[in-house]
Write an enzyme that holds these catalytic residues in place. Structure first.
Site, PDB file in Angstrom:
ATOM      1  N   ASP A 143     -10.734  -2.510  11.937  1.00  0.00           N
ATOM      2  CA  ASP A 143      -9.821  -3.494  11.504  1.00  0.00           C
ATOM      3  C   ASP A 143      -9.072  -4.707  12.630  1.00  0.00           C
ATOM      4  OD1 ASP A 143     -10.051  -2.186   8.997  1.00  0.00           O
ATOM      5  OD2 ASP A 143      -8.056  -1.263   8.968  1.00  0.00           O
ATOM      6  N   GLU A 164     -11.001  -4.740   1.851  1.00  0.00           N
ATOM      7  CA  GLU A 164     -10.463  -5.628   0.567  1.00  0.00           C
ATOM      8  C   GLU A 164     -11.211  -6.783   0.229  1.00  0.00           C
ATOM      9  OE1 GLU A 164      -9.077  -4.014   3.281  1.00  0.00           O
ATOM     10  OE2 GLU A 164      -7.220  -3.665   2.947  1.00  0.00           O
ATOM     11  N   ASP A 219       0.775  -1.005  -0.010  1.00  0.00           N
ATOM     12  CA  ASP A 219      -0.082  -0.015  -0.001  1.00  0.00           C
ATOM     13  C   ASP A 219       0.911   1.186  -0.019  1.00  0.00           C
ATOM     14  OD1 ASP A 219      -1.951  -1.623  -0.136  1.00  0.00           O
ATOM     15  OD2 ASP A 219      -3.300  -0.895   1.799  1.00  0.00           O
ATOM     16  N   LYS A 254       0.343  -6.690   1.943  1.00  0.00           N
ATOM     17  CA  LYS A 254      -0.056  -5.329   1.739  1.00  0.00           C
ATOM     18  C   LYS A 254       0.138  -4.269   3.090  1.00  0.00           C
ATOM     19  CE  LYS A 254      -4.599  -3.614   0.631  1.00  0.00           C
ATOM     20  NZ  LYS A 254      -4.831  -2.601   1.239  1.00  0.00           N
ATOM     21  N   HIS A 300      -4.923  -9.219   3.389  1.00  0.00           N
ATOM     22  CA  HIS A 300      -3.950  -9.548   4.555  1.00  0.00           C
ATOM     23  C   HIS A 300      -4.431  -9.942   5.851  1.00  0.00           C
ATOM     24  CE1 HIS A 300      -4.157  -4.762   5.587  1.00  0.00           C
ATOM     25  NE2 HIS A 300      -5.204  -5.388   4.934  1.00  0.00           N
ATOM     26  N   ARG A 301      -5.509  -9.212   6.107  1.00  0.00           N
ATOM     27  CA  ARG A 301      -6.090  -9.399   7.432  1.00  0.00           C
ATOM     28  C   ARG A 301      -6.497 -10.696   7.715  1.00  0.00           C
ATOM     29  NH1 ARG A 301      -4.370  -5.003   9.854  1.00  0.00           N
ATOM     30  NH2 ARG A 301      -4.501  -2.933   8.852  1.00  0.00           N
ATOM     31  N   ASN A 323      -4.867  -2.037  -4.364  1.00  0.00           N
ATOM     32  CA  ASN A 323      -5.755  -2.255  -3.557  1.00  0.00           C
ATOM     33  C   ASN A 323      -5.759  -1.364  -2.296  1.00  0.00           C
ATOM     34  OD1 ASN A 323      -8.522  -2.972  -2.854  1.00  0.00           O
ATOM     35  ND2 ASN A 323      -7.773  -5.128  -2.276  1.00  0.00           N
TER      36      ASN A 323
END
Ligand code: DC
Length: 646
Positions: free
Chosen positions: A315, A343, A49, A414, A389-390, A92
């Site tokens: 998040d 995402e 990012d 990311k 990613h998360r 993204n």
């Protein structure tokens, strides 16, 4: 598809220095670019990012110089990007796309902004509506309300207050606020609807203040940027550690014992996600905090479920969803509708993957309810990560319950490219003792006894190849038919119950121990796709409290992280003699010279094949049992184990 197989974890403790915050990094980069003067940005997050933002700024003519060790020098352009026409690809990265859209629309110029397919599914209409009220010329190049966008020069005329919706993504308000000082006039923004993710707006306001622009705020409804506001470089900016990234390690400490300390964020942080620590404390975890560190430990009686409004930590709240697998009771995460436009649709993705593990999940438009189960099952197809990613980082926690396959693990790049390395550095996995060697070397008997002595489970990996050969024979699939045999290996319905091996629910007994199946196993074992199909089946044995595995590639391929690797062998004559006695004892007829010839042929095939050939690894200890009894060999392996686990 790439994957990462995680062994079951036993505990977690240690210290992790966090990478820079994504939210702060991208805000600082943009404001440094818009400011008067040069800014040295230190501890910038190195990730996809931030790379997209740096590339975009370079394409816009901003001077960007890497100083090494995550430090960058940004030459501010005083609000006027030198390049007035450009096409920007922003991947993204929402934290690059939204603020750049606003800044470029108001700065003037001819720009096309694009991203990956998922970026084109993430709404941006509310921001565009706000910009259009100011006179900006923005066209949708694809679907109405979504990127890609075309921005054209326009006369910007701030009249009255701009209205922007705040209930889909706070990034629209962030983008608008960061761009308003470019106008040099007083402009107010009124938020329509309940503003979500308020802590992210606090990061925006704090970062703007660092660059000399103070936004007046009336509650969470009205924000005013005064005429004459200008971004001025503060000289050097240190980016805080990423508070969302901290959540995984705090959760590891809360589940796996701890103490687990994260450095780089703490009580003095401007990031709302530090409040994740409070959520974890509500689950019973013991939390300590300093100005720029936090630490978590597991509570005495185990974690407890929570029912929580997570709007302020959207998040980090994802981490609670997998932590809930280890909490007593039903956990409900509320007010998380924004997950659906991130995402990926994170509510749907989280629910689907938690269900794969066997958890009971209820999914609503804006909530998620997780009921854990005592025994989680590891899905053979792996946990999907949805290019998010998360998802990958959250599900790494599930490895406390079971060995686990994570698909496409590199999506963590990311925001946290070396996440899994850090993860490995603070977790302790169930240990493996790998015993490899040629046929009839006695490794099976030695391995099984070592396992019993240690209270570990035992994997006879050769049995899987023998079962595959047997199942192929029963299905009349030729042992040379690679695709056919691999399909059988993938579907093998096998259960290991104590000493018994069940194929399709029926004990196979000695049917896999015949000379014919020995030859068949050696043949199918040379087929790469068959080996691939059996890989995860072997790795799921890497569970608590530990495993002893025997085969040909335990130490080289299946469990390269084994705490002890033994290459157990004996001369071909001794092995042929042992095999002969074994067969005679079981009532089979046998011929010693034939056995010796077969054995040599199999040794040759097992060691000459291109994939996972039989050989002593550089880090394996050699144990020649030609002149040893089983007891002596077992004793030697146990001594080595004690030494290795010290
Ligand atoms: O250990 P065993 O004799 O039961 O093994 C049967 C065959 O399976 C042998 O010829 C080699 C193959 N094998 C393998 O390739 N990799 C393993 N990890 C275990 C066995």
């Amino acid at each position: 598809m790439e994957f990462l197989d995680l062994p079951q974890l036993l505990s977690a403790a240690g210290t992790v220095r966090l990478p820079g915050s994504k939210s702060i990094s991208n805000r600082v980069l943009l404001l440094a670019a818009l400011a008067d003067g040069e800014t040295e940005v230190r501890d910038l997050l190195a990730s996809d990012d931030t790379s997209r933002m740096l590339e975009a700024l370079q394409a816009l003519g901003v001077g960007v110089t890497a100083l090494g060790q995550e430090a960058w020098l940004i030459k501010g352009c005083g609000g006027k990007f030198p390049v007035r026409q450009a096409e920007l690809f922003l991947g993204n990265a929402g934290t690059a796309f939204r603020p750049l859209t606003a800044a470029l629309a108001l700065a003037g110029g001819d720009y096309v902004l694009k991203g990956v397919a998922r970026m084109h599914e993430r709404p941006i209409g509310d921001l565009v509506d706000g910009l259009r009220q100011l006179g900006a010329d923005v066209t949708y190049l694809g679907n109405e309300g979504y990127p890609p966008l075309h921005l054209k020069p326009a006369s910007i005329r701030p009249e009255g207050a701009v209205k922007v919706r705040g209930d889909v993504s706070s990034q629209f308000l962030t983008g608008l606020l960061m761009a308003l000082p470019l106008l040099g006039e007083t402009v107010a923004v009124d938020v329509v609807g309940e503003l979500i993710s308020k802590p992210y707006i606090e990061i925006t306001l704090a970062t703007m203040a660092r660059f000399g622009v103070v936004v007046e705020r009336e509650g969470w409804q009205r924000f005013t940027v005064r005429a004459g506001s200008r971004y001025v470089s503060p000289g050097t900016v240190y980016v805080e550690g990423d508070a969302s990234s901290a959540s995984y390690f705090l959760a590891l400490g809360a589940i796996g014992g701890g103490p687990l300390r994260v450095e780089g964020v703490g009580r003095d942080s401007i990031q709302g996600d530090v409040k994740f620590a409070e959520a974890l404390a509500a689950m019973g975890a013991e939390i300590e905090m300093g100005p720029n560190w936090m630490e978590a430990r597991a509570p005495q009686g185990g974690l407890l479920a929570v029912d929580l409004d997570c709007n302020h930590i959207p998040d980090a709240a994802m981490t609670l969803a997998t932590t809930a697998l280890f909490a007593k009771g039903v956990t409900t995460l509320r007010n998380i509708a924004s997950w659906r436009v991130k995402e990926t649709d994170r509510i749907a993705a989280m629910a689907a993957e938690l269900r794969k593990l066997g958890a009971e999940v209820e999914e609503g438009e804006d909530y998620l309810r997780v009921t854990p189960v005592t025994r989680l099952a590891s899905p053979p197809e792996g946990i999907d990560t949805y290019d998010d990613h998360r998802m990958a980082m959250c599900f790494s926690l599930a490895a406390f319950a079971t060995p686990l396959r994570i698909n496409d693990p590199k999506c963590v790049a990311k925001t946290f490219p070396d996440y899994f390395e850090r993860f490995a550095s603070v977790t302790r996995a169930a240990p493996v003792i790998a015993i490899d060697g040629p046929s009839a070397s006695g490794k099976g008997s030695v391995a099984a006894r070592v396992a019993t002595e240690l209270g570990f489970s035992y994997l006879d990996s050769g049995a899987l190849y023998r079962l595959t050969a047997l199942a192929a024979r029963r299905a009349e699939v030729d042992w040379a038919d690679e695709a056919g045999v691999a399909a059988i290996a993938a579907e093998l319905d096998v259960e290991f119950i104590g000493e018994d091996i069940l194929l399709g629910g029926i004990a196979v007994g000695d049917a896999i121990r015949t000379e014919e199946m020995s030859a068949g196993a050696s043949k199918v074992a040379a087929l790469p796709t068959v080996r691939e199909a059996l890989l995860f089946r072997q790795r799921v044995f890497n569970a608590a409290p530990g495993l002893v595995g025997d085969g040909r590639d335990m130490g080289s391929v299946v469990f390269p992280q084994a705490v002890l690797k033994v290459f157990l062998t004996a001369s071909a004559e001794v092995r042929a003699d042992r095999r002969y006695k074994q067969l005679i004892n079981k009532g089979f007829s046998a011929n010693l010279p034939d056995l010796l010839a077969d054995l040599r042929q199999r040794d040759e095939r097992d060691s000459q094949r291109s994939v996972a050939p039989l050989r002593q690894e550089a880090d394996a200890r050699l144990l020649d049992t030609s002149a040893l009894t089983i007891e002596e060999a077992v004793r030697q392996v146990l001594d080595w184990t004690a030494e290795a686990m010290k």
